[in-house]
Design an enzyme around this catalytic site. Sequence first.
Site, short mmCIF file in Angstrom:
data_model
loop_
_atom_site.label_atom_id
_atom_site.label_comp_id
_atom_site.label_asym_id
_atom_site.label_seq_id
_atom_site.Cartn_x
_atom_site.Cartn_y
_atom_site.Cartn_z
N TYR A 116 -16.49 15.08 17.40
CA TYR A 116 -15.04 14.78 17.32
C TYR A 116 -14.39 14.72 15.97
CZ TYR A 116 -16.51 15.13 22.28
OH TYR A 116 -16.99 15.59 23.37
N GLU A 154 0.78 -1.28 0.08
CA GLU A 154 -0.15 0.02 0.13
C GLU A 154 0.75 1.44 0.18
OE1 GLU A 154 -2.79 -0.58 -0.53
OE2 GLU A 154 -3.86 -2.33 0.62
#
Length: 224
Positions: free
Chosen positions: A120, A74
């Site tokens: 949040y 990745e």
Amino acid sequence: MSTVVQQMCRAGKHLAELGLSPGSSGNISVREGDRLYLSPTGVALADLDEGSVAVTALSPNGLDPLSGPRPSKEASLHAAMYLRDPSVTCVVHLHSTYAVAASCLPPWTAYSALPPLTPYLVMRLGNLPLVPYRAPGDPSQAQLIGDLTLDFHGVLLQNHGPVVTGVDVQQAVDRAVEVEVAARTAVLIGDRPRARLLSEQECRALARHHGQPWGLATAEETPT
């Protein structure tokens, strides 16, 4: 190895201890100048140490291996996130359970895969677009990230998991944890029509106060 690599290794172990990196899944990297240190392929974040870090050079064309083991497949995702924002010094990619579950669902909007159920996510991350599915390691997914025009500090890979950034290791870790918490809340609530979301006005006020991007504005249009 430098202090920032030591911080990366400790962060990998911490994420594993939290249960956010099952098996050998997930990867983490840090940048110092044009040098990138990445967790290698096949090594669990719990087992990451300074002697098992892949070292590469970051260029406008991607990554050039320098030394150490082969980096995670990745790695192109990490390069794409660094190339978007020169202030980024850490990238975290996880297969954390609830974020993966949320990545299999339709996105809430074009700029956030997750709905603003609590303040949040908006305060700590802001935009979290869903990036269309590609097979793990397919460099075309990195290109999709590079082509996105809105500003963001993280993405959710469809049917895969989150990739988040930070100006330091701690911020990237905190954002990775927040994505998992927000995804868990969203999955537990599901599509209950009575669930209250933060209003767009509330989201924009939070994002503005905490300096996070929110909405479809481009990087140039997003308040700092």
